[in-house]
Design an enzyme around this catalytic site. Sequence first.
Site, short mmCIF file in Angstrom:
data_model
loop_
_atom_site.label_atom_id
_atom_site.label_comp_id
_atom_site.label_asym_id
_atom_site.label_seq_id
_atom_site.Cartn_x
_atom_site.Cartn_y
_atom_site.Cartn_z
N GLU A 14 -56.84 14.28 59.40
CA GLU A 14 -56.73 15.72 59.13
C GLU A 14 -57.56 15.99 57.88
O GLU A 14 -57.35 15.36 56.84
CB GLU A 14 -55.28 16.12 58.92
CG GLU A 14 -55.01 17.60 59.06
CD GLU A 14 -53.51 17.90 59.15
OE1 GLU A 14 -52.83 17.26 59.97
OE2 GLU A 14 -53.03 18.73 58.37
N GLU B 190 -47.66 13.17 58.86
CA GLU B 190 -47.18 13.45 57.51
C GLU B 190 -45.65 13.31 57.39
O GLU B 190 -44.99 14.10 56.72
CB GLU B 190 -47.64 14.83 57.05
CG GLU B 190 -49.15 14.96 57.01
CD GLU B 190 -49.65 16.29 56.48
OE1 GLU B 190 -48.82 17.19 56.26
OE2 GLU B 190 -50.87 16.44 56.30
#
Length: 823
Positions: free
Chosen positions: A495, A419
């Site tokens: 995720e 991220e």
Amino acid sequence: MQTYKLTALLLFLMFFSSCQEKEIEVLADQDFNKNWLFIKDSIPNAEAITIDDSNWRKVNVPHDWAIEGPFSDKNNARNGGLPIDGIAWYRKHFTVDAKNKNKQISIEFDGVMDNSKVYINGNFVGERHYGYSGFEYDLTPFIKFGENNVIAVQLAPEILSERWYPGAGIYRKVRLKLNEPIHIPQWGTYITTPKVASNKAVVSVETKLKNTLNTTENIVLETTILDINNTTVAVSSNKIELAKASEQKEVQKITVPNPILWDIGKPNLYTAVSRVIKDNKTIDEYTTEFGIRTIEFKKEGFYLNGKAVELNGVCMHHDLGPLGAAVNYRATERQMQIMQQMGANALRTSHNPPSTEMLQVCDRLGIVVIDEAFDEWKEAKVPNGYHKYFDKWAEKDLRDMIKRDRNHPSVIMWSIGNEILEQGKKDGWKIAKMLNDICHNEDNTRPTTAGFNYYPASFKNKLAYQIDVVGVNYKPAYYSEIREQNPDMIFYGSETSSQTSTRGYYEFPLKERVSKETNQVSSYDVNIGPSWTYPPEVEFEAQKQNPHSLGEFIWTGFDYLGEPTPYGGRDNSTNGYWNDDWPSHASYFAPVDLVGFPKDRFYLYQSQWTTEPMVHVLPHWNWEGKEGQNIPVYSYTNCDEVELFVNGKSYGKKIKGKDTTTIFAEYNGFKGGTIDSKYRLSWNVPYQPGSLKVVGYKNGKPVATKEIKTASKPYKIKLIADRTTINASGEDLSFITVRVEDKDGNLCPKANHLINFKVSGNGNLEAVGNGNSASLESFQANYITSFYGKSLAILKATENPGEITLTATADNLTSATITIKTK
């Protein structure tokens, strides 16, 4: 992969105060973990050899000072509400016998958290900022042979260096090495299996050889391959001329007949023993565990040894719950065994290089691993994050991670980031390419990956096209679109879900939003949390509809310290975090709580990821005062259908996949509000005390049952050990489940008794816990409050064989005693 030196040399380690001789101990050069001296204080010149450290605290490492607490709202809840920051020093006194004066002396740290500076006898030898990196320093120029030497390590960890609890201290293992002038240095082997067939495999062993002498030397490199039974299966021997003061690599191609492959759940490991021989004498020996296996990534899926494997994965932070960040092999092993019981076959080491112990565990259990390097590049997520060091250290930290970990058969991908905020930058792809190229340069046998949560920015800005396998975080609604626009792309859910819940806590009527009053989250797993989260079955369905995806990695396998979402908030003006929902200081994300007790969601994943017949039912069946009121009852199963009974009366069968349960679901990319889940069976049942029972059927036959009974008044404590015999190693652990039960042995699901512990014999009480993410009780105390009827005590054995006895007592309960053997 485990790589280590074998040597007959012994170090005579002697500790000194300013004027008085202390105890003497003898350790092998692999073990430099005992009897360090510690102080948390910014003492000037604490590296000096003459400083008086006689009043410093004696500790063994791995050591995490922050886990000792206390919890405080003055500490940031994002970092676990624990005192992770500040200046601290570790020192160790030792001697190296004068007969070793021609040896090369080095010290290896597996990880120091963080901003470490290392000194020997007052001389600075190196610094490292990233707490997850292992490193080694040459001490030879500064060693005083036959005299007192002092290693000093200064640490300066900062708050909000991570978005979770990082721990603090020398939290991974340390080794002092005595090497011959000619030896195999740190991470000195690189083993690959370029050709694998049923009748033979070619094992390529690349060995680095270091010559510290100013003369050319002739040596023999002999590599022996041992199988899992320690039987020699192949040997290769090469004569080599080593140039003076140099390092060089030697590659040996070794044929192993009839190889036994490393596989998921089948951890067949080989050992390469590399010997450096000079004048017919072995002067160095280095061993490496490895596995023979093939991996292949196609747009259709992941293939291990030629067979398609769906990745049922978990993301895991590195802390060990009540034990903190200090590495312990058994605690790590227990975590991954619990994950295997849930059906997990894969791990993503979020969001940093794991401990060596974690990779050893995965090698030995047969679990595949995504090895992740960074949570930040140059763009900051937290004020004191890795962005401060990226330009100077990123390449070295990444190369070191790969060189350390590339022999582990469990590792199947290198992740360059999670991220990262550069997804939103037009030139962010340049950093992704740079890191990708480093990975390929150090290891061309595994693909690269990253976890991208900006969609479609990570594609528009070309970061997704710089890596081999694309990880997509929390975007199940876009899998089909990604495939349609990128037909040859290999991708997976890196995720997923982030559903939150609390073990044993139930709210009904079912609530759409998380309650802010309780600091707990309902275990019905229907609450809508942060905007990115969604129930597990959303991902189940997305994976089913997109079979080309490699699989998913849920957030997370275990609850962890810090990041207490959905509690806690963020102040965007300072890029910091504040404690508006204190005392929450640990996560609620996982299907397993902070101490390792499964939540109900554990069984939802088990119903999808396992084939052994199972059935689960929730909630508990103690609802005094609600007699006659409808109670939502859920069941999770991998059977064809489930029948529910209350006090022997059938409430009918429900068919999995046909009968659905309406649950809340609203997240980025999906605004439907509710979904009809094919993965949960449900009934509304008028409450009456007694028995709640489910029976799972396959092909019309009962194959699995689960029964919960209404508990009467709490009566006794019951102690259950995960292992009743452990090793007298000074490191091995026994995890003791502490249950509050009624007189008939039923768990009392609302019990909150204060349990006191007493330990005698050859062990100690290492930690306690109860899985409550809002509990402020110390993990180091000799007591803990039961949380929905359960708590945990962790015993550690000494090095003396014998027995450990644990006694648990509480007011108005019958006490319990358990004995653990140590050998």
